[in-house]
Design an enzyme around this catalytic site. Structure first.
Site: not given
Ligand code: UDP
Ligand code: MG
Length: 139
Positions: A11, A51, A59, A87, A93, A104, A114, A117, A128
């Site tokens: 990112k 997204y 968010f 993952r 996250t 992370r 973070n 992705h 994707e």
């Molecule tokens: N995100 C955020 N605030 C939140 C949760 C997620 O800004 O409370 C952002 C963060 O960059 C995250 C992305 O949105 O990686 C996608 O969220 P997801 O829940 O899919 O998390 P991921 O799969 O990336 O762990």
């Molecule tokens: Mg996600």
């Protein structure tokens, strides 16, 4: 474990902070083969579409702004159990909850910025990867 492919993004925070090389090293040391890689600046339209699953979340608009603020590196990654393993290497996250040794934990600034992705399931990986790569770009 079956040989799988997953999708990843380094990112804008991580690219800007000069962490691209170290993240790629962590990926390769964890046994992934990089089958696709390119640097891109996402358009607003692309980030919104990528997204879209989160569009009702509070968010979402901040996330789209963040993901378009600078270049990203998009990745297609292959190994046994690639989806779960990527993952795992990424970490939680929210970096406050991320395990030691994860990307992370090491690089993320906060729950939004973070660093990486990763696809969360076979169905999302299957959507994707072609969102960013044509079949001739997967080597
Ligand atoms: N995100 C955020 N605030 C939140 C949760 C997620 O800004 O409370 C952002 C963060 O960059 C995250 C992305 O949105 O990686 C996608 O969220 P997801 O829940 O899919 O998390 P991921 O799969 O990336 O762990
Ligand atoms: Mg996600």
């Amino acid at each position: 474990m079956a040989l799988e492919r997953t999708f990843g993004i380094i990112k804008p925070d991580a690219v800007k902070n000069g962490n691209t090389g170290e993240i790629l090293t962590m990926i390769q040391k964890d046994g992934f083969r990089i089958v696709g890689m390119k640097m891109r600046r996402l358009s607003k339209h692309e980030a919104e579409a990528f997204y879209a699953v989160h569009k009702e979340r509070p968010f979402y608009s901040g996330l789209v702004t963040f993901m378009t603020e600078g270049p990203v590196v998009v990745l297609a990654l292959e190994r046994e159990g690639a989806i779960a393993k990527w993952r795992e290497l990424m970490g939680a996250t929210n970096p406050a909850n991320a395990a030691e040794g994860t990307i992370r934990k090491k690089f993320a600034e906060n729950i939004e910025r973070n660093s990486v992705h990763g696809s969360d399931a076979p169905e999302t990986a299957a959507q994707e990867i072609p969102f960013f790569f044509s079949s001739s770009e997967l080597l």
